[in-house]
Every structure is written in structure tokens, then in C-alpha cells.
Scaffold this active site. Structure first.
Site, PDB file in Angstrom:
ATOM      1  N   GLY A 106       0.822  -1.207   0.000  1.00  0.00           N
ATOM      2  CA  GLY A 106       0.000   0.000   0.000  1.00  0.00           C
ATOM      3  C   GLY A 106       0.853   1.253   0.000  1.00  0.00           C
TER       4      GLY A 106
ATOM      5  CD  GLU B  70      12.419  -4.227  -1.152  1.00  0.00           C
ATOM      6  OE1 GLU B  70      11.582  -3.874  -1.989  1.00  0.00           O
ATOM      7  OE2 GLU B  70      12.384  -3.885   0.035  1.00  0.00           O
TER       8      GLU B  70
END
Lengths: 361, 381
Positions: free
Chosen positions: B124, B241
Site C-alpha cells: 500500500g 530489493e
């Protein structure tokens, strides 16, 4: 990641070339109308550059081609005009031949003579009178070029001075080598052919590395310019339209370097030829992409002969054309990859339906 | 992969191939879209039982601690076998983040269900007014006792309507620098006050959705790191990441499509096929290089932005080539069965539009590279 030997070799190459005058040498040779600088050549020979890959039993350093990748990048970064890569490939080729003629040439090379391995011509099927007719292309300003005659499986030593030549955009001269009365038979048969093809693989890998060094340095020069050159009250590097293009080139440079390093690891295995061709195809195409835009990002000064960035573009054109253009090398890699995929192991049972698909279209 | 495999790596490849040949159910093979949870989660759990669901996770957290080469072997074989796509927000995003910033209680509660495939996560971050300019986000959380009360609106939430949990950035303070008042929060999506509405994408698929929060109460123990320190938590791991964003997973799937079209294509397109193979080899080499440098302790830094650009644009370029090979079928909506293999014509091409948009658009990545790595900066006027 480079080993200590690789890093030492690369540093020594950079030191020697900087000491000889760096990029200014490329311009000086161009202005002088070409020719091999014999003094520099013999200092390179004395440093052992041309015997890096020669087995130790023959007096060489016995390194693997992948050990010379960083070294070749340093040469590319300084656009050194000498045919170093072709000379590096020649010595292990001669050693592998093991004939008296090859031994004689190897001794001459050790004495400082410029002996190089030529790359096969790409368009031998052209009709008589074609500029492309012949066995091989090679830099013309050397003493001996080794070329292969595929139909007769003969490795020949040729004198480029006897060949038809064309000037190249970097100030060099290209010889279109052809068999003739002066050709000396060096070796023949399947083993000579295998050794020659391996020498071509070595050239593709190391030319690819040379191109990586060249485009990385050209991008650095361009970034310097973008930080310094001011328009509209800002360095031009502050403008997003240009920033994003510079970032795209950074991606190209980094990724190509990773591919070339990876290709080096395939040497000595069945994947060698495909990997070397992949490296050369990618590096040739990437260097031209990056260099064209380096000129554009420099604006008018980039189009002016006085600026070195143009020398980088022209050297990139010559290196991209050496030992296989991007298109030729893509074809070699594509064929090698297709053979890998067709090999029984990679396609498991579920995909055995492939042949049906080829008939269904 | 260009590099030769060791005997152990070749044996691993054979293991993976045999497992995939036997384990992928027919109805999940060769899908061109991500199947809904009831279809794809059994496959996720099958990979989990085999121990291959989290190749890059350390063993201490139940991962495989696979080498970069083993990771590539897994991806190559999965693409080749037509293995179904699975949700990765847990494995690639919140999992590694919790390993570094989560409390031991948060790790114990959330990591095992990610590995087991019992919980699906969504991210989110984006809001209607906060896309590339993420720090402009306005979904707010106010403190009330030992709870935060969330009100606001998240959008473009991939698999938000399928997920059980969301990791979100919420505004807990509006004073000072917009990045300073953001908190990283784990939200149970079964909480009262949450409304989810799927959004259809250009590939005619309900892959993402919007999520509305109306007085949603979240216990303070679900804050990762400290209140108001969420920006640091969210971005500190981005560099690492991005190495996973640079894995050739999607590119290999796209390449598989090119390979299946290859026998049907005009001989004049051989160069385009070689181009596709070469592009994916280049990406694979870049991924191995970055992952091996990282494993050796090098900090990838902002440079790893380059991997996100490379991986996504390689996939898109390979799909451009696939479109070329498909010829007049390039616009066919549904996969076409050519002989036995099912060949997707348009869906992957359409789905791939998202790649250069999500995870920080490629324009944002280029700006990061230009400013932080290449030293190209705007001057204050």
C-alpha cells in the site's frame, strides 16, 4: 570480480599507455596518416602483452582469455591504435600449430615483429572484383597476418603490404588478404582450423572488452561535459531530457560489461564460440549506440574534429567491424543457442510437441 | 546462462526440471496471466513444500540461501516449463524487509505464513495524489491509545483484493519534511472499515485495485521500526530489493514465448530471435554480477536502479520481438494452440506495460541514477 592478476595487468596497461601519451597518440597517428609506432610496439612486447595467452611452455604467461578482459578494457579506454588484441590471439594460435613454420613465426613475434591473427572475411561469396573478396581483413601496418583458407583448411602467413587496402576512419589501414604466391603455409588440417577458430573467439571476447572500456570512458567524458557546459544558466546535465539519456547509456555500459565478463567464463567449454560471439555482438552494438549519443550530447563541439569524443566514435566503428560485425556475431550466437535448445537435454518431455507446432503454421 | 555449470549445478537443474515436469498441473501450465489465488496458491505451496519458494532468503529464516547461479537455474527452468506466476510481495518485499527491520515478534508471526503460502501480501504505497512523488501521500493514521486509526485511500494495489495483509506507508505527522512524518504499518485487511474495489487493467484483467480506509484500527505493535520513521524503513532496503527486481524472471518468460514462435516465424526473423536471446543473456549476466557482488558484501547502492531499468525494458524489448514473430496474430486476444503448445499472442505484451511503471517508474529510476550515480544535478536558482 577481477582477480589480483587481472587488476595488475590492467593497471600496467593503463600506466604504459598513459606514459606514451594516452589518447593524444590516436590523434597523432591519424594526423600522420597511420603506420605502426614500432617503439611503442616493442615496449608493449617487452611487457609481455602479446604473450599473455601463450602457454608457459612456450615462454608466455599462460593466462586464460578471461584474465585479459580488464586489460583490454584499459586499451579501449585510451583508444590505443595498435592491433593488440589480434597480436594476443596470434601467439597461442602459432603455439597450437606446432609446425616448423609456426615456430619460426613465433620466434619472430617474440623478437618484436608484429605478427597478428586476422579475422575471417565475412563476405567471401562476393563475385570477382569485389572489394570484399579474399580470406580475411586485418590491420595493414603489421609484418605478418595469419589468415585461414577454409576450403583447403590451410593456415597461411601473409604480408599485408602485398594486399589491397582501404583506409579506416580511425586513421588505420585495413588489408583485404588473399591467397597468393607469397603466402607461407603455416599449418593445415582440422587441428589448424580448430586453433584458428579458437583464436577468432579470443579476438571477439577481447575486442568486446576493448569496446566496453572505450564506451565507458566516452560516457565519462560526456558526463564531465554535461556537468561543465552551461546553457540557460544551468549545467546541461541538470536537464532531465539529457539526464535520462545519460542514465540509459550507463545501463548499457554496465550490462554489456557484465555480459563480456560472463562470456569469458565460457572459454574452454562447448559454449565458448557462442559466448564470444554474444559478447562481440552486444558490445559492438552497445558501443555504437552509446557513442552516437555521446556526440549528440556534446553538441557542435562533438561534431568538431578537434574534440576527442569523435576519435572514440571512429575507433568504436573500427572495433565493431573487427572479427565479426554485430549482425554476423548475432547470427553465430543465434545458431549456437538454437543448437543448445535442440539438444535432447534442455527440452523435457512436456515440450516434445514442438515439431507439431512447426508444421501447424 | 553463458557460464558453464558445475556438476552440482547441473544436478540441481535436472532436479528442478524433473520436479516441474511432474508437479505443475496441466491447467496451470503456460498461463499468460497470474491465475487467481484458488488456482495459483496450491502451486505456491507445492514449491514451498519442495523448499524452493524463497531461493534468496537466508536459511535462518527458512529460505534456500541459493547461490545466484541456482536462482537463475530455477528461473530458467520455471520459464521453460511454463510454470505459473505467483504473488511475490511477501517473498520479495515485506519478507526481506521484516528480516531487517521487523521485531522478533513480527518476524515470528509473519515470515512462516509467507513461506508456507498461507498469507498473501500487498503493498500500500501509491495513492491517487502520490505516485512517483510518493512522499506526498495523505492516507493518515492518528494515535488513539495503543492503536493507530487509519483513514484514506490507496490505489494501484496489485492483488489488493486477494491479499490478507497490506504493508503500507501512512502519514502520522504533517509537520516539517513530508518524508519525516511517514510510518510503515502492517494492516490486517480483514479489519472493519476497509473497502476494496478491483480495477480492470488494459489486459482485461483485475490484477490491481483500490483500497479505502474508514476509521480502521491497527494495533501499534504493527508498526515496523518507529512511528514517523517509515520512509527510512521503506527505502533502506530498496537497493537490495532492486537486485530481485533485476532477476530475469519475466524476461525468461517472454523469451520462452519467442522460442515457441520461432519455428513458425519467417527465416528472415532469425536475427530478431538472436537479438532476444542476447538481450536476456545480457540481463542474466547483469543480475549474476550484481547478486554476486552483493553476496560478497558489496553495497549495491543506488546503482542497482540500473537493474530495474534493464530487467523491465529487456522484457518489453523481447515481447516487441515476439509481437514481430507473431505476425498478423499479434493482436489475437487469446492464446492460440499451435500444434501442442499454447502460444500467447498479446496478453504478455499488454501485461508488460506495467513493468516500466511499477516499483518506481523507469523515469524515476533514471533520475535516481543521473543524480546519485552520475553526478548530474539541478542547481538551486
Amino acid at each position: 570480480m577481477p582477480s589480483e592478476t587481472e587488476a595488475m595487468l590492467a593497471a600496467a596497461a593503463g600506466d604504459l599507455l598513459d606514459g606514451e601519451g594516452g589518447v593524444a597518440r590516436a590523434r597523432a597517428r591519424r594526423d600522420a596518416g597511420g603506420g605502426l609506432d614500432r617503439a611503442v610496439w616493442s615496449r608493449m612486447a617487452a611487457m609481455g602483452w602479446f604473450s599473455l595467452l601463450l602457454p608457459e611452455a612456450h615462454g608466455g604467461l599462460g593466462l586464460a582469455p578471461s584474465d585479459a578482459v580488464d586489460f583490454a578494457q584499459e586499451i579501449g579506454a585510451r583508444i590505443a591504435p595498435e592491433p593488440v588484441v589480434a597480436a594476443i590471439a596470434a601467439q597461442p594460435l602459432l603455439a597450437a600449430c606446432g609446425t616448423p613454420a609456426a615456430d619460426t613465426l613465433l620466434a619472430r613475434a617474440a623478437g618484436g615483429a608484429a605478427v597478428i591473427c586476422a579475422a575471417p572475411a565475412e563476405r567471401t561469396d562476393d563475385g570477382p572484383g569485389s572489394a570484399f573478396q579474399g580470406l580475411a581483413f586485418a590491420p595493414a601496418d603489421v609484418d605478418v597476418a595469419l589468415a585461414f583458407d577454409p576450403p583447403n583448411r590451410r593456415l597461411l602467413a601473409l604480408d599485408p603490404a602485398e594486399a589491397r587496402t582501404a583506409a579506416t576512419v580511425d586513421g588505420g589501414t585495413l588489408a583485404f588478404l588473399a591467397d597468393g604466391p607469397d603466402a607461407v603455409l603455416v599449418a593445415e588440417g582440422a587441428s589448424a582450423q580448430a586453433a584458428f577458430l579458437a583464436a577468432c573467439d579470443v579476438q571477439r571476447l577481447l575486442y568486446a572488452a576493448e569496446l566496453c572500456g572505450l564506451m565507458a570512458r566516452a560516457l565519462d567524458m560526456t558526463l564531465d561535459y554535461m556537468r561543465l557546459r552551461r546553457q540557460f544558466g544551468q549545467p546541461i546535465g541538470a536537464f532531465q531530457a539529457l539526464q535520462h539519456r545519460a542514465a540509459t547509456h550507463f545501463v548499457d555500459v554496465r550490462a554489456t560489461r557484465a555480459l563480456v565478463r560472463e562470456a569469458g567464463r565460457a572459454f574452454g567449454t562447448q559454449k565458448q564460440s557462442g559466448a564470444a560471439a554474444a559478447a562481440k555482438a552486444a558490445a559492438g552494438a552497445a558501443a555504437l549506440r552509446v557513442l552516437k549519443d555521446c556526440i549528440q550530447l556534446h553538441g557542435a563541439i562533438g561534431f568538431a574534429d578537434e574534440h576527442d569524443i569523435g576519435l572514440y566514435l571512429r575507433r568504436a566503428m573500427v572495433l565493431a567491424a573487427s572479427a565479426g560485425t554485430p549482425r554476423t556475431c548475432r547470427a553465430v550466437f543465434g545458431t549456437a543457442r538454437a543448437a543448445e535448445l535442440d539438444a535432447p537435454l534442455p527440452r523435457h518431455a512436456v515440450r516434445a510437441a514442438g515439431p507439431d507446432a512447426s508444421q501447424a503454421g | 546462462m553463458l557460464r558453464p555449470e558445475t556438476d552440482a549445478e547441473a544436478a540441481f537443474r535436472a532436479d528442478v526440471r524433473a520436479f516441474l515436469a511432474a508437479a505443475i498441473p496441466d491447467h496451470l501450465r503456460d498461463l499468460t496471466f497470474r491465475a487467481p489465488p484458488q488456482d495459483c496458491m496450491p502451486w505456491y505451496r507445492a514449491l514451498s513444500r519442495r523448499g524452493w519458494i524463497a531461493p534468496h532468503w537466508p536459511k535462518a529464516f527458512g529460505g534456500m540461501a541459493a547461490s545466484p547461479v541456482e536462482q537463475v537455474i530455477l528461473l530458467e527452468e520455471m520459464a521453460h516449463a511454463g510454470a505459473p506466476d505467483i504473488p511475490t510481495q511477501g517473498i520479495n518485499h515485506i519478507g526481506p524487509l521484516l528480516m531487517h527491520f521487523g521485531s522478533p515478534a513480527q518476524q515470528a508471526r509473519h515470515l512462516p505464513p509467507i513461506l508456507a503460502g498461507d498469507v498473501i501480501w500487498c503493498q500500500g504505497y501509491s495513492e491517487p495524489g502520490a505516485g512517483s512523488d510518493l512522499s506526498a501521500l495523505r492516507t493518515a493514521a492518528r494515535r488513539d491509545g495503543d492503536e493507530l486509526v487509519v483513514n484514506g485511500h490507496k490505489i494501484w494495489t496489485t492483488w489488493g483484493h486477494h491479499a490478507h495483509w497490506m504493508f503500507a506507508l501512512v502519514r502520522t505527522s504533517s509537520a516539517g519534511n513530508p518524508r519525516a512524518g511517514i510510518t510503515f504499518l502492517l494492516i490486517d485487511l480483514s479489519s472493519p472499515g476497509i473497502t476494496r474495489r478491483p480495477i480492470r487493467n488494459i489486459a482485461n484483467d483485475d490484477e490491481f485495485c483500490e483500497v479505502f480506509f474508514d476509521e480502521v484500527r491497527v494495533p501499534l505493535e504493527n508498526v515496523v521500526g518507529a512511528v514517523d520513521d517509515g520512509w527510512r524503513v521503506a527505502t533502506a532496503l530498496l537497493d537490495r530489493e532492486r537486485i530481485q527486481l533485476g532477476a530475469p524472471a519475466q524476461a525468461l518468460r517472454a523469451l520462452e514465448r519467442v522460442r515457441r514462435l520461432a519455428p513458425l516465424a519467417d527465416a528472415g526473423l532469425a536475427d530478431r530471435i538472436a537479438e532476444a536471446e542476447l538481450a536476456v543473456e545480457t540481463l542474466t549476466a547483469a543480475f549474476l554480477d550484481a547478486a554476486e557482488r552483493f553476496a560478497a558484501g558489496e553495497d549495491p547502492g543506488a546503482e542497482s536502479s540500473y537493474l530495474k531499468i534493464l530487467a523491465t525494458e529487456t522484457t518489453q524489448a523481447v515481447l516487441d520481438i515476439a509481437q514481430d514473430l507473431a505476425g498478423p496474430l499479434m493482436a489475437a486476444r487469446d492464446p492460440v494452440r499451435l500444434g501442442a503448445p499454447l502460444v500467447d499472442m498479446s496478453e504478455m505484451f499488454l501485461q508488460a506495460r506495467r513493468l516500466s511503471i511499477y516499483g518506481g517508474s523507469n523515469e524515476i529510476q533514471r533520475s535516481i541514477l543521473a543524480e546519485r550515480v552520475l553526478g548530474l544535478k539541478r542547481e538551486a536558482r
